[in-house]
Every structure is written in structure tokens, then in C-alpha cells.
Write a protein that holds these residues in place. Structure first.
Motif, PDB file in Angstrom:
ATOM      1  N   TYR A  90     -41.507  22.967  -6.534  1.00 33.33           N
ATOM      2  CA  TYR A  90     -40.538  22.256  -5.698  1.00 33.33           C
ATOM      3  C   TYR A  90     -39.280  21.932  -6.495  1.00 33.33           C
ATOM      4  O   TYR A  90     -38.152  22.166  -6.039  1.00 33.33           O
ATOM      5  CB  TYR A  90     -41.176  20.968  -5.173  1.00 33.33           C
ATOM      6  CG  TYR A  90     -40.194  19.947  -4.651  1.00 33.33           C
ATOM      7  CD1 TYR A  90     -39.595  20.096  -3.409  1.00 33.33           C
ATOM      8  CD2 TYR A  90     -39.857  18.828  -5.420  1.00 33.33           C
ATOM      9  CE1 TYR A  90     -38.687  19.160  -2.940  1.00 33.33           C
ATOM     10  CE2 TYR A  90     -38.962  17.888  -4.954  1.00 33.33           C
ATOM     11  CZ  TYR A  90     -38.377  18.060  -3.721  1.00 33.33           C
ATOM     12  OH  TYR A  90     -37.471  17.129  -3.269  1.00 33.33           O
ATOM     13  N   CYS A 120     -35.602  23.594  -5.672  1.00 34.64           N
ATOM     14  CA  CYS A 120     -34.514  22.682  -5.287  1.00 34.64           C
ATOM     15  C   CYS A 120     -33.315  22.827  -6.213  1.00 34.64           C
ATOM     16  O   CYS A 120     -32.175  23.011  -5.757  1.00 34.64           O
ATOM     17  CB  CYS A 120     -35.010  21.231  -5.321  1.00 34.64           C
ATOM     18  SG  CYS A 120     -35.976  20.718  -3.897  1.00 34.64           S
ATOM     19  N   PHE A 176     -38.360  23.071   1.330  1.00 23.39           N
ATOM     20  CA  PHE A 176     -39.012  23.237   0.036  1.00 23.39           C
ATOM     21  C   PHE A 176     -40.309  22.434  -0.056  1.00 23.39           C
ATOM     22  O   PHE A 176     -41.286  22.875  -0.659  1.00 23.39           O
ATOM     23  CB  PHE A 176     -38.065  22.840  -1.096  1.00 23.39           C
ATOM     24  CG  PHE A 176     -36.883  23.758  -1.245  1.00 23.39           C
ATOM     25  CD1 PHE A 176     -37.053  25.130  -1.190  1.00 23.39           C
ATOM     26  CD2 PHE A 176     -35.601  23.255  -1.429  1.00 23.39           C
ATOM     27  CE1 PHE A 176     -35.970  25.992  -1.327  1.00 23.39           C
ATOM     28  CE2 PHE A 176     -34.516  24.104  -1.562  1.00 23.39           C
ATOM     29  CZ  PHE A 176     -34.696  25.473  -1.509  1.00 23.39           C
ATOM     30  N   LEU A 177     -40.335  21.247   0.537  1.00 21.74           N
ATOM     31  CA  LEU A 177     -41.554  20.450   0.521  1.00 21.74           C
ATOM     32  C   LEU A 177     -42.693  21.168   1.240  1.00 21.74           C
ATOM     33  O   LEU A 177     -43.860  21.067   0.848  1.00 21.74           O
ATOM     34  CB  LEU A 177     -41.300  19.090   1.174  1.00 21.74           C
ATOM     35  CG  LEU A 177     -40.543  18.054   0.342  1.00 21.74           C
ATOM     36  CD1 LEU A 177     -40.219  16.832   1.194  1.00 21.74           C
ATOM     37  CD2 LEU A 177     -41.331  17.648  -0.890  1.00 21.74           C
ATOM     38  N   CYS A 212     -43.544  24.806  -0.968  1.00 21.09           N
ATOM     39  CA  CYS A 212     -43.960  24.818  -2.375  1.00 21.09           C
ATOM     40  C   CYS A 212     -45.402  24.355  -2.552  1.00 21.09           C
ATOM     41  O   CYS A 212     -45.884  23.486  -1.833  1.00 21.09           O
ATOM     42  CB  CYS A 212     -43.034  23.935  -3.203  1.00 21.09           C
ATOM     43  SG  CYS A 212     -41.352  24.566  -3.273  1.00 21.09           S
TER      44      CYS A 212
END
Length: 232
Positions: A155, A159, A145-146, A149
Motif C-alpha cells: 500500500y 501510494c 489502493f486500500l 493491496c
């Protein structure tokens, strides 16, 4: 207290509920499977609140592959819990906690990766294994995700939606495996107020908190807990 702390960490950093609370729950609940069930059910509260708030930021196309992979693998992992002894689970948990702490301490700010289907499936397998066995599916998913996004809100939305859907489905998996006991349900009712308070406090400091120091403290705590799990 641990539920409050886990919710606070989840709200401020985007993950970490399972990592934090599973350092103690296996020693407080009658069985390891019940500890993972309670952790997931409590984590759902925080994720639900945040997912609703950030629902407009969710790009579903970035979620489908990793989430689908996670749901399949976590089901298989949960089936292994009754077969593994408590000692083996503590050893695996200890190694996992230490590895997670070392990774996030040294590498989390420096690693960048592809966000393609292959990467999503690979991280979904790791996340599903960690979620099913330990109730801590966050680290591999957060890495994806880091990288995927474009901003903090996206993010957070990805999450928490990932954790919410994953924990809801895993609760059904664990219920089917006999881990959703009366003790878990009663403990959940006692823990919900603490989760709500921790989520509220975390929300108040979300835009103001300097996270690096908090993260370092948590990682040290996780590493120490992993060592304790190995030698206990």
C-alpha cells in the motif's frame, strides 16, 4: 510548520500532504495556481524518499490504469484554473475539504470495492480532477489502493509511487500554465528542510503510532478549514 506537518502525515498515513497543506497555502501564495504548484513540488520530496525505500514492493500492474487516467484528467483540470475565479475556487475547495473529512471520518474503514479497470478509471478521473484543481489527489486513489493491496508495505509503495509520478508530471503541466513562478521556487527551497524533517519524524513513528486518533484530529481540522474557506 505546515510543510513539516504535511510531510509527517504523508509519511505516517500514506497520504494527506495536499489536503493538509492546501488548507493554508491558498491564503499565503499570490495565486491559487501557485499554491497548487508549491504543494505538489513539496509533496514530491516525501514521495520520492518513500518510493525509493519501498521500490521492491511496487506491483506496477496495479498502478498503470489509474495512473494513466489520472495524468490525462489532471492536465485538463489544470487548464481550468485560470478560468475560475478565486472565490469559486475557495467555495469548491471548501466543499471538497468538508466532503473528504466526512467521508474519511465515517466510511473509510467500512467501504470495500472492486479493483477492476472500470473502478480504476473512475477513481482516476476523480483523483485527476482533485489533483489538478486542488493539489489533493489522494482520497480517491487511497480508496483503490486500500482495496487492491495485500499488505501495508505494498500500500505504501503504490501510494507514494502514484503521488510521485503524478506530482512530477503535474509540475510540468503547471509550469506550462505559468504557475511555476519565482515565488514558488523560492518558497520550495525554504520548505524542503521542513519536509525532510517531517518525513524523518514520520518514519520514526511509522511502525509505532496509533493512527486512528491522529486521523480523527486531522479530519476535524480539514472540516473546519473547509468551513472557513466557504465563509471567508
Amino acid at each position: 510548520m505546515f510543510a513539516l506537518g504535511a510531510a509527517f502525515i504523508q509519511r505516517t498515513t500514506g497520504f494527506g500532504f495536499g489536503i493538509f497543506i492546501m488548507t493554508m497555502l491558498p491564503y499565503l501564495m499570490p495565486s491559487y495556481g501557485e499554491a497548487t504548484a508549491l504543494s505538489g513540488m513539496l509533496a514530491m520530496i516525501t514521495s520520492l524518499i518513500i518510493s525509493i525505500r519501498y521500490r521492491s514492493f511496487i506491483p506496477w500492474r496495479k498502478l498503470v490504469v489509474i495512473l494513466t487516467t489520472f495524468l490525462v484528467v489532471s492536465f485538463l483540470a489544470i487548464q481550468l484554473i485560470p478560468v475560475l475565479s478565486g472565490k469559486i475556487m475557495r467555495i469548491i475547495l471548501g466543499i471538497t475539504l468538508i466532503a473528504a473529512a466526512i467521508y474519511f471520518w465515517f466510511f473509510s474503514d467500512n467501504i470495500r470495492m472492486s479493483t477492476g479497470v472500470g473502478t480504476q478509471m473512475s477513481l482516476g478521473v476523480i483523483s485527476g480532477s482533485m489533483g489538478g484543481l486542488f493539489g489533493m489527489q489522494g482520497p480517491p486513489a487511497v480508496l483503490y489502493f486500500l482495496s487492491a493491496c495485500k499488505d501495508k508495505d505494498e500500500y505504501t509503495a503504490l501510494c507514494q509511487t502514484y503521488f510521485l509520478i503524478g506530482n512530477v508530471v503535474m509540475t510540468f503541466y503547471r509550469a506550462n500554465s505559468g504557475f511555476l513562478t519565482e515565488t514558488v521556487i523560492v518558497s520550495w527551497f525554504y520548505g524542503v528542510p521542513a519536509v525532510l524533517l517531517g518525513t524523518w519524524i514520520g518514519g520514526r513513528v511509522y511502525d509505532r503510532l496509533t493512527l486512528p486518533v491522529l486521523r480523527k484530529v486531522v479530519y476535524v481540522y480539514i472540516a473546519i478549514s473547509g468551513i472557513v474557506a466557504l465563509i471567508k
